[in-house]
Motif scaffolding. Sequence first.
Motif, PDB file in Angstrom:
ATOM      1  N   ALA A  35       0.856  -1.192   0.000  1.00 28.11           N
ATOM      2  CA  ALA A  35       0.000   0.000   0.000  1.00 28.11           C
ATOM      3  C   ALA A  35       0.884   1.231   0.000  1.00 28.11           C
ATOM      4  CB  ALA A  35      -0.929  -0.004   1.209  1.00 28.11           C
ATOM      5  N   GLU A  36       0.403   2.281  -0.639  1.00 33.23           N
ATOM      6  CA  GLU A  36       1.127   3.546  -0.712  1.00 33.23           C
ATOM      7  C   GLU A  36       0.215   4.696  -0.295  1.00 33.23           C
ATOM      8  OE1 GLU A  36       2.809   4.264  -4.505  1.00 33.23           O
ATOM      9  OE2 GLU A  36       4.193   2.556  -4.437  1.00 33.23           O
ATOM     10  N   THR A  37       0.819   5.694   0.306  1.00 38.72           N
ATOM     11  CA  THR A  37       0.096   6.910   0.674  1.00 38.72           C
ATOM     12  C   THR A  37       0.960   8.112   0.336  1.00 38.72           C
ATOM     13  OG1 THR A  37      -0.996   5.775   2.524  1.00 38.72           O
ATOM     14  CG2 THR A  37      -1.035   8.183   2.544  1.00 38.72           C
ATOM     15  N   LEU A  38       0.360   9.108  -0.298  1.00 40.25           N
ATOM     16  CA  LEU A  38       1.044  10.367  -0.591  1.00 40.25           C
ATOM     17  C   LEU A  38       0.488  11.439   0.332  1.00 40.25           C
ATOM     18  CD1 LEU A  38       1.122  10.294  -4.506  1.00 40.25           C
ATOM     19  CD2 LEU A  38       2.991   9.788  -2.922  1.00 40.25           C
ATOM     20  N   THR A 139       7.734  17.330   6.982  1.00 44.49           N
ATOM     21  CA  THR A 139       7.037  16.200   7.579  1.00 44.49           C
ATOM     22  C   THR A 139       5.564  16.562   7.724  1.00 44.49           C
ATOM     23  OG1 THR A 139       7.027  14.606   9.401  1.00 44.49           O
ATOM     24  CG2 THR A 139       7.441  16.921   9.973  1.00 44.49           C
ATOM     25  N   HIS A 140       4.816  15.687   8.345  1.00 43.08           N
ATOM     26  CA  HIS A 140       3.399  15.942   8.619  1.00 43.08           C
ATOM     27  C   HIS A 140       3.141  15.670  10.086  1.00 43.08           C
ATOM     28  CE1 HIS A 140      -0.982  15.723   8.486  1.00 43.08           C
ATOM     29  NE2 HIS A 140      -0.923  16.311   7.307  1.00 43.08           N
ATOM     30  N   ARG A 145       0.102   8.370  12.268  1.00 46.99           N
ATOM     31  CA  ARG A 145      -1.221   7.815  11.929  1.00 46.99           C
ATOM     32  C   ARG A 145      -1.250   7.346  10.478  1.00 46.99           C
ATOM     33  NH1 ARG A 145      -5.694   9.890   9.456  1.00 46.99           N
ATOM     34  NH2 ARG A 145      -4.892  12.049   9.512  1.00 46.99           N
ATOM     35  N   PHE A 146      -0.674   8.132   9.573  1.00 48.91           N
ATOM     36  CA  PHE A 146      -0.640   7.733   8.172  1.00 48.91           C
ATOM     37  C   PHE A 146       0.162   6.444   7.977  1.00 48.91           C
ATOM     38  CE2 PHE A 146      -1.538  12.327   7.323  1.00 48.91           C
ATOM     39  CZ  PHE A 146      -2.730  12.133   6.642  1.00 48.91           C
ATOM     40  N   ARG A 147       1.266   6.305   8.702  1.00 49.99           N
ATOM     41  CA  ARG A 147       2.065   5.084   8.603  1.00 49.99           C
ATOM     42  C   ARG A 147       1.255   3.873   9.046  1.00 49.99           C
ATOM     43  NH1 ARG A 147       7.763   5.590   8.766  1.00 49.99           N
ATOM     44  NH2 ARG A 147       7.900   3.881  10.250  1.00 49.99           N
ATOM     45  N   ARG A 148       0.567   4.009  10.165  1.00 55.45           N
ATOM     46  CA  ARG A 148      -0.227   2.905  10.694  1.00 55.45           C
ATOM     47  C   ARG A 148      -1.340   2.511   9.714  1.00 55.45           C
ATOM     48  NH1 ARG A 148      -1.385   5.094  15.135  1.00 55.45           N
ATOM     49  NH2 ARG A 148      -3.413   5.973  14.590  1.00 55.45           N
ATOM     50  N   GLU A 149      -2.041   3.511   9.193  1.00 54.00           N
ATOM     51  CA  GLU A 149      -3.135   3.228   8.276  1.00 54.00           C
ATOM     52  C   GLU A 149      -2.636   2.597   6.971  1.00 54.00           C
ATOM     53  OE1 GLU A 149      -5.104   6.954   7.821  1.00 54.00           O
ATOM     54  OE2 GLU A 149      -6.099   6.859   9.791  1.00 54.00           O
ATOM     55  N   THR A 150      -1.461   3.015   6.510  1.00 53.26           N
ATOM     56  CA  THR A 150      -0.915   2.445   5.283  1.00 53.26           C
ATOM     57  C   THR A 150      -0.544   0.979   5.485  1.00 53.26           C
ATOM     58  OG1 THR A 150      -0.045   4.621   4.698  1.00 53.26           O
ATOM     59  CG2 THR A 150       0.805   2.755   3.464  1.00 53.26           C
ATOM     60  N   LYS A 151       0.028   0.651   6.646  1.00 55.98           N
ATOM     61  CA  LYS A 151       0.343  -0.746   6.947  1.00 55.98           C
ATOM     62  C   LYS A 151      -0.923  -1.599   7.014  1.00 55.98           C
ATOM     63  CE  LYS A 151       4.567   0.321   9.540  1.00 55.98           C
ATOM     64  NZ  LYS A 151       5.267   0.228  10.834  1.00 55.98           N
ATOM     65  N   MET A 152      -1.970  -1.039   7.583  1.00 52.86           N
ATOM     66  CA  MET A 152      -3.236  -1.764   7.653  1.00 52.86           C
ATOM     67  C   MET A 152      -3.777  -2.038   6.258  1.00 52.86           C
ATOM     68  SD  MET A 152      -4.903   0.307  10.881  1.00 52.86           S
ATOM     69  CE  MET A 152      -6.540  -0.374  10.654  1.00 52.86           C
TER      70      MET A 152
END
Length: 238
Positions: A35-38, A139-140, A145-152
Motif C-alpha cells: 500500500a502507498e500513501t502520498l 514532515t506531517h 497515523r498515516f504510517r499505521r493506516e498504510t500498513k493496515m
Amino acid sequence: MKKLPIILVLCLLLAAISFSQTVTEKRMIEVSGSAETLITPNEFTFKLTILERMEKKEKLTIETQEASLRSELSRIGLDPAKDLSVYDISSRYIPQKKVRDVLGSKDYSLKVRDISKIAPLIELVDRLNISKLDLIDTTHSELTRFRRETKMEAIKAAKEKATYLLGAIGERPGKPVFVKELDEETARLTLSGVNSNSSNTFRSNITTSNYSSSDSGSDLSFEQIKLRFVILAKFEIE
C-alpha cells in the motif's frame, strides 16, 4: 530389558515422522500485499545562517541581527521562543573582539507549522539580508497515523490477493499463520521552493518562480511525502 530403550526410540521416531507429515500436509498460501500513501507536508524545518558584516563602517553583530530576526518572526505570526533554536551547539560562531576583519557566523533551525507563513518568511529573510536560508526537512504532524493506516491497507491487500487467487480454483483462505512486515520504502521529498531576488540568499531546495511579497503561499509548489509498506502473509487454505 535391554530392548526396551530401543522400542522407545523407535516409537518416538515414528511419532516425530507422523507429526512432520501432519505439518507438511497443512495447505497454505503465501502472498504479499502493498500500500502507498502520498501526504502533503504541513511542517517545515529551515536552516538560517546569520553572518556578521560591516555596514556603514560598523560591525553588525550576530546578536543584533538575531534580535531583529526574532522581532520580525513574531510580527509575521511565528513563535521564535518555541520554534527558533541554534541549529547545532557546535555550529561555528566566532564573536571576534580583537580582530575586526574576521567575522563570525551562526546557524539557526526554524520550524514553520503553517504553509501560509513561508512566503512572508522568505520576504523577511531578504529584507533583513540574512545570509542563507535552506529547507532541510518536511514532515506531517500526523505522520504516525498515516504510517499505521498504510500498513493496515497493506495487510488487507494481502488478504484480498489470497482471496481472489484461491477463488479462481474454488478455495478460500482461512486464518493467518504468518505475518511479516518487509523493509519499508519511505521517500520524504521536499518543498520545491521559492526563488528570491536576493543575491545573498542561497536556497538549494527552493525553486519556484514569480514570487512577490504579496504572495500568500498558495502558489508554493510541494513534493509529497511517499509512504510505502509491504506485508508478507501466509494463510491456511480451508
